[in-house]
Design a protein around this motif. Structure first.
Motif, mmCIF file in Angstrom:
data_model
loop_
_atom_site.group_PDB
_atom_site.id
_atom_site.type_symbol
_atom_site.label_atom_id
_atom_site.label_comp_id
_atom_site.label_asym_id
_atom_site.label_seq_id
_atom_site.Cartn_x
_atom_site.Cartn_y
_atom_site.Cartn_z
ATOM 1 N N ASP A 27 0.826 -1.220 0.000
ATOM 2 C CA ASP A 27 0.000 0.000 0.000
ATOM 3 C C ASP A 27 0.857 1.266 0.000
ATOM 4 O O ASP A 27 0.409 2.335 0.388
ATOM 5 C CB ASP A 27 -0.916 0.005 1.241
ATOM 6 C CG ASP A 27 -0.125 0.067 2.532
ATOM 7 O OD1 ASP A 27 1.073 -0.260 2.517
ATOM 8 O OD2 ASP A 27 -0.706 0.439 3.569
ATOM 9 N N HIS A 28 2.116 1.141 -0.437
ATOM 10 C CA HIS A 28 3.057 2.244 -0.262
ATOM 11 C C HIS A 28 3.105 3.243 -1.425
ATOM 12 O O HIS A 28 3.660 4.331 -1.258
ATOM 13 C CB HIS A 28 4.471 1.711 -0.065
ATOM 14 C CG HIS A 28 4.631 0.689 1.004
ATOM 15 N ND1 HIS A 28 3.971 -0.518 0.998
ATOM 16 C CD2 HIS A 28 5.406 0.681 2.117
ATOM 17 C CE1 HIS A 28 4.322 -1.212 2.066
ATOM 18 N NE2 HIS A 28 5.187 -0.517 2.754
ATOM 19 N N ARG A 32 4.302 6.807 -0.510
ATOM 20 C CA ARG A 32 5.755 7.034 -0.508
ATOM 21 C C ARG A 32 6.367 7.088 -1.901
ATOM 22 O O ARG A 32 7.560 7.289 -2.042
ATOM 23 C CB ARG A 32 6.446 5.905 0.284
ATOM 24 C CG ARG A 32 6.041 5.838 1.745
ATOM 25 C CD ARG A 32 6.718 4.662 2.420
ATOM 26 N NE ARG A 32 6.250 4.447 3.768
ATOM 27 C CZ ARG A 32 6.730 5.091 4.839
ATOM 28 N NH1 ARG A 32 7.680 5.977 4.703
ATOM 29 N NH2 ARG A 32 6.241 4.834 6.042
ATOM 30 N N LYS A 79 -7.045 -1.377 1.908
ATOM 31 C CA LYS A 79 -6.601 -0.154 2.590
ATOM 32 C C LYS A 79 -7.482 1.001 2.137
ATOM 33 O O LYS A 79 -7.636 1.254 0.939
ATOM 34 C CB LYS A 79 -5.132 0.112 2.221
ATOM 35 C CG LYS A 79 -4.518 1.317 2.892
ATOM 36 C CD LYS A 79 -4.015 0.997 4.287
ATOM 37 C CE LYS A 79 -3.496 2.236 5.012
ATOM 38 N NZ LYS A 79 -2.181 2.671 4.543
ATOM 39 N N HIS A 143 -3.356 1.293 10.917
ATOM 40 C CA HIS A 143 -1.913 1.539 10.925
ATOM 41 C C HIS A 143 -1.727 2.832 11.699
ATOM 42 O O HIS A 143 -1.909 3.921 11.145
ATOM 43 C CB HIS A 143 -1.368 1.712 9.513
ATOM 44 C CG HIS A 143 -1.678 0.570 8.578
ATOM 45 N ND1 HIS A 143 -1.034 0.385 7.382
ATOM 46 C CD2 HIS A 143 -2.555 -0.455 8.679
ATOM 47 C CE1 HIS A 143 -1.511 -0.705 6.779
ATOM 48 N NE2 HIS A 143 -2.444 -1.222 7.546
ATOM 49 N N TYR A 145 0.567 5.329 14.000
ATOM 50 C CA TYR A 145 1.952 5.632 14.384
ATOM 51 C C TYR A 145 2.034 7.004 15.045
ATOM 52 O O TYR A 145 1.393 7.954 14.588
ATOM 53 C CB TYR A 145 2.853 5.689 13.142
ATOM 54 C CG TYR A 145 2.756 4.497 12.234
ATOM 55 C CD1 TYR A 145 3.293 3.268 12.603
ATOM 56 C CD2 TYR A 145 2.140 4.606 10.990
ATOM 57 C CE1 TYR A 145 3.223 2.175 11.748
ATOM 58 C CE2 TYR A 145 2.058 3.516 10.132
ATOM 59 C CZ TYR A 145 2.601 2.312 10.516
ATOM 60 O OH TYR A 145 2.522 1.244 9.671
HETATM 61 N N1 LIG Z 1 0.869 1.754 5.691
HETATM 62 C C1 LIG Z 1 2.060 2.259 5.214
HETATM 63 C C2 LIG Z 1 1.737 3.276 4.237
HETATM 64 C C3 LIG Z 1 2.662 3.279 3.216
HETATM 65 O O1 LIG Z 1 3.841 3.293 3.361
HETATM 66 C C4 LIG Z 1 2.826 2.713 6.393
HETATM 67 O O2 LIG Z 1 2.325 2.418 7.431
HETATM 68 O O3 LIG Z 1 3.884 3.262 6.318
#
Ligand SMILES: N[C@@H](CC=O)C(=O)O
Ligand SMILES: O=C(CO)COP(=O)(O)O
Length: 272
Positions: A27-28, A32, A79, A143, A145
């Motif tokens: 899913d990047h 990114r 996602k 996800h 962070y």
């Molecule tokens: N889910 C990824 C999104 C893309 O990089 C992440 O958590 O970093």
């Protein structure tokens, strides 16, 4: 309301019946950039499927265009949000549970970057997604962070902040929280203990040696997490299928790091 749908889907995600989980994400690209491995997505997906992870996470368009030939083999997590290279602290919702249901998904996932000015909007979006997912009996992965602009970069992996992020997901009804690894099993055990949802960790930046990622997989399970959701270092590896099998031997087979490295060498050798 019946919760059978969610149980059925959770059982597909945790199909090895040991309660543990090895997810792989692709899913990047929007978040990114279209990095190596994602630029040859058809080929990469085939290799990842061959490794038989517990689930593959991707956005709806990729699922629709590239996943049909693998349909039903490996559970699909759709996602439903993304950040971007231009605003890495804001996950924007780009999909919904209804679309995921139509794609045959076994879970939806949403990103949420906390500890910054963009937190309130993302928390509101996550709360709404939790409500929608519950009404469809769809497991929700988040996800989450601690990477917002109100904390210094050296806080991103500190237990106090990771604990806050993980707990926030559980408070909102997330079923599987994916967060950062704090770097040692003792501090990560505290994160898991404070989070009444299932916990997995992301791999993080590629480029470290395999032992680093294998040790992380071993330690997080030891700390009480259900497993890992790895992305870049797996799909950018030369032989992702063998690598997934080796990681799986840690998560599901209770292999040591050395045993998993030996298994990987054996599997790669077999293909020569
Ligand atoms: N889910 C990824 C999104 C893309 O990089 C992440 O958590 O970093
Ligand atoms: O789940 C992930 C991204 O969605 C984890 O990816 P990385 O292992 O590349 O950090």
């Amino acid at each position: 309301m019946s919760f059978l749908g969610k149980e059925v889907r959770m059982n597909r995600l945790l199909s090895k019946r040991d309660g543990r989980y090895l997810g792989i994400t692709v899913d990047h690209a929007m978040a990114r950039g279209v990095m190596r491995g994602l630029d040859t997505i058809e080929d990469t997906l085939a290799k990842l499927v061959a490794g038989e992870p517990d689930a593959l996470t991707m956005h709806k368009g990729l699922a629709e265009k590239c996943y049909a030939k693998h349909a039903g083999k490996i559970p699909l997590v759709v996602k439903c949000s993304t950040f971007s290279p231009y605003q890495p602290d804001l996950d924007t919702v780009v999909g919904d549970v209804e679309e995921a249901v139509r794609l045959g998904a076994d879970a939806v996932s949403v990103g949420c970057i906390v500890c910054g000015d963009t937190q309130p909007a993302q928390v509101a979006a996550l709360g709404k997604m939790a409500k929608d997912a519950a009404s469809f009996g769809m497991p929700l992965v988040a996800h989450i962070y601690p990477r917002g602009n109100q904390i210094a970069k050296d806080c991103y992996y500190k237990a106090e902040y990771v604990m806050y992020a993980a707990r926030l997901g559980a408070e909102l009804g997330v079923d599987i929280v994916k967060t950062s690894y704090t770097g040692d099993p003792e501090s990560f055990a505290k994160v898991v203990q404070a989070c009444p949802a299932k916990v997995v960790v992301a791999g993080g930046s590629p480029g470290k040696d395999l032992e680093h990622y294998f040790q992380m997989a071993y330690d997080v399970v030891d700390a009480g997490a259900i497993g890992v959701t790895f992305g870049r270092f797996v799909f950018q590896y030369g032989d992702p299928a063998s690598l997934i099998k080796a990681i799986s031997s840690i998560i599901h087979g209770k292999n040591s790091v050395k045993e998993a490295l030996d298994l990987l060498a054996y599997l790669e050798n077999e293909k020569k």
